[in-house]
Design an enzyme around this catalytic site. Sequence first.
Site, mmCIF file in Angstrom:
data_model
loop_
_atom_site.group_PDB
_atom_site.id
_atom_site.type_symbol
_atom_site.label_atom_id
_atom_site.label_comp_id
_atom_site.label_asym_id
_atom_site.label_seq_id
_atom_site.Cartn_x
_atom_site.Cartn_y
_atom_site.Cartn_z
ATOM 1 N N PRO A 291 -5.265 -40.048 18.426
ATOM 2 C CA PRO A 291 -4.713 -41.268 18.898
ATOM 3 C C PRO A 291 -2.951 -41.170 19.343
ATOM 4 C CG PRO A 291 -4.317 -40.815 16.440
ATOM 5 C CD PRO A 291 -5.319 -39.577 17.001
ATOM 6 N N GLY A 292 -3.085 -41.764 20.592
ATOM 7 C CA GLY A 292 -1.654 -41.729 21.036
ATOM 8 C C GLY A 292 -1.031 -43.244 21.090
ATOM 9 N N ARG A 293 -1.728 -43.866 22.014
ATOM 10 C CA ARG A 293 -1.257 -45.422 22.114
ATOM 11 C C ARG A 293 -1.162 -46.031 20.820
ATOM 12 N NH1 ARG A 293 -1.975 -48.296 26.830
ATOM 13 N NH2 ARG A 293 -3.535 -46.733 27.528
ATOM 14 N N ARG A 330 4.030 -49.263 34.077
ATOM 15 C CA ARG A 330 2.603 -49.600 33.754
ATOM 16 C C ARG A 330 2.020 -50.912 34.631
ATOM 17 N NH1 ARG A 330 0.856 -50.531 29.229
ATOM 18 N NH2 ARG A 330 -1.004 -49.760 29.534
ATOM 19 N N CYS A 361 14.064 -50.972 44.591
ATOM 20 C CA CYS A 361 13.862 -51.584 45.814
ATOM 21 C C CYS A 361 12.446 -51.485 46.373
ATOM 22 C CB CYS A 361 14.972 -51.001 46.848
ATOM 23 S SG CYS A 361 16.571 -51.212 46.359
ATOM 24 N N TYR A 390 3.496 -44.621 26.719
ATOM 25 C CA TYR A 390 3.286 -44.536 28.182
ATOM 26 C C TYR A 390 4.540 -45.022 28.885
ATOM 27 C CZ TYR A 390 -1.111 -42.645 26.542
ATOM 28 O OH TYR A 390 -1.887 -41.651 26.021
HETATM 29 C C1 LIG Z 1 -4.549 -39.575 26.631
HETATM 30 C C2 LIG Z 1 -5.386 -38.801 25.720
HETATM 31 C C3 LIG Z 1 -5.356 -39.195 24.289
HETATM 32 C C4 LIG Z 1 -4.764 -40.328 23.713
HETATM 33 O O1 LIG Z 1 -5.209 -41.518 24.161
HETATM 34 P P1 LIG Z 1 -4.552 -43.051 23.713
HETATM 35 O O2 LIG Z 1 -5.460 -43.868 24.300
HETATM 36 O O3 LIG Z 1 -3.096 -42.762 23.959
HETATM 37 O O4 LIG Z 1 -4.876 -42.790 22.144
HETATM 38 C C5 LIG Z 1 -6.123 -38.249 23.544
HETATM 39 N N1 LIG Z 1 -6.777 -37.209 23.916
HETATM 40 C C6 LIG Z 1 -6.714 -36.981 25.369
HETATM 41 C C7 LIG Z 1 -7.561 -35.652 25.864
HETATM 42 C C8 LIG Z 1 -6.145 -37.624 26.141
HETATM 43 O O5 LIG Z 1 -6.020 -37.110 27.415
#
Ligand SMILES: *Cc1c(COP(=O)(O)O)cnc(C)c1O
Length: 431
Positions: A291-293, A330, A361, A390
């Site tokens: 998980p990132g987002r 974004r 600009c 992001y």
């Molecule tokens: C971007 C990415 C993530 C994270 O995705 P989220 O939508 O931010 O949770 C995890 N694994 C891989 C390989 C990614 O490219």
Amino acid sequence: MIHDNLSVTAENHLAFAGLDTTELAREFGTPLMLLDVEKVRSKMQLYKKGLEEFFGNNSFPCYASKALSIKEIYRIAKSENIGIDVVSSGEIFTAKSVDFPLEKALFHGNNKTDFDVEFAIENGVGYFVADNVEEINAISKIATEKGVIQKILIRITPGIDPHTNAKITTGQVDSKFGTPIETGQAFEMVETALNAKSVELCGFHCHVGSQCFESSAFIDAVIIMLTFIRDVKNLFGYTAKILNLGGGYGVRYVESDPQIDIYENLKQVGSVFNETCEKLNLFKPQVILEPGRSIVADSGLTLYTCGSFKTIEGYKNYVSIDGGMTDNPRYALYGSNYTVYNASAVNSDRKVTATIAGRCCESGDIIQENVKITKPNRGDIIAVAVTGAYNYSMASNYNRITRPPIVAIDNKNAKIIVKRESFEDLIKNEI
Ligand SMILES: *Cc1c(COP(=O)(O)O)cnc(C)c1O
């Protein structure tokens, strides 16, 4: 309020993580990014607990650091005892600078250069997620030179379309990432890896996309990937030890987005995982999620100062802010939705409809169109919610605009974790 770390003070100001945002803006200046550390920690713990509980206690999350790759986030991930996913030597360097245990790092990307491969091996990165056959051969060659056996996973494209924005889907057969099962190429990859001299194949990875609000894509991925693992076992006598299902759970940016219960979703996916392992008579692999987002997005808030409120008679209103696509590209990239508040007068009279325009600009430098907001005056603080993921990681110096600082709020204490860029920083690499 869109998330529980936002509230309104008695003075009708916006509060974030328990602090008045207008005071933070006065103290640290704008544009300003805030990071709610308690929220980040609680999300990391939630994934860790859910994975251990529903998938087996050796399963764990790896924070996808491309969402926000700064020293502090690696310190937090380290103290929460979770892994990380990195996509460049720069991210590896950043994690290493705070002594993140790199054996818990997974190295991603569809083009790791020889430099990257060497850098990652030298720094003891735990796993490479290999994208293609040439890469496996390069990893094996460099690992042989260095006298090590490098652990790898293979990135598979399972052929799933999660039906989110096309720019953030990655699991479909024709994706630039990974190797498809459908064409048979995934099996060739396995054969290459099993025969490569200095790599140890540990399992498989897939990532179907981002901003998924329910688990159907993950459930499909579990079934397809476990079936693939079974087929590989039958063909090669090799049993995968790790199944990495990638990242992608969604985050609520606007009121019309659903609020997702990660724990409940992990439970659902976990039960399909356990059933399918039994049905296919498979030894349960260790499961990783990336998980990132969903870990950092709603832990972030950006504050700007309004420079003007401009009405184009008969057309539209513009609120000009002192940041924009340089700190948050974004909307320009994906047309992303955001919730915007006049932090100086949150609920007074949200009758005005306005476009929030950045200072670059570029006509496309917009944060959001058609926002309902209390009419701001020059000097009011404008807050954009859910900017933890992001945003800073995609920031640029276009128009020679300096990147904003990041202030972490932990237990109502605010401290600078990333300094505001200076003009000197802008020219430091120039001769
Ligand atoms: C971007 C990415 C993530 C994270 O995705 P989220 O939508 O931010 O949770 C995890 N694994 C891989 C390989 C990614 O490219």
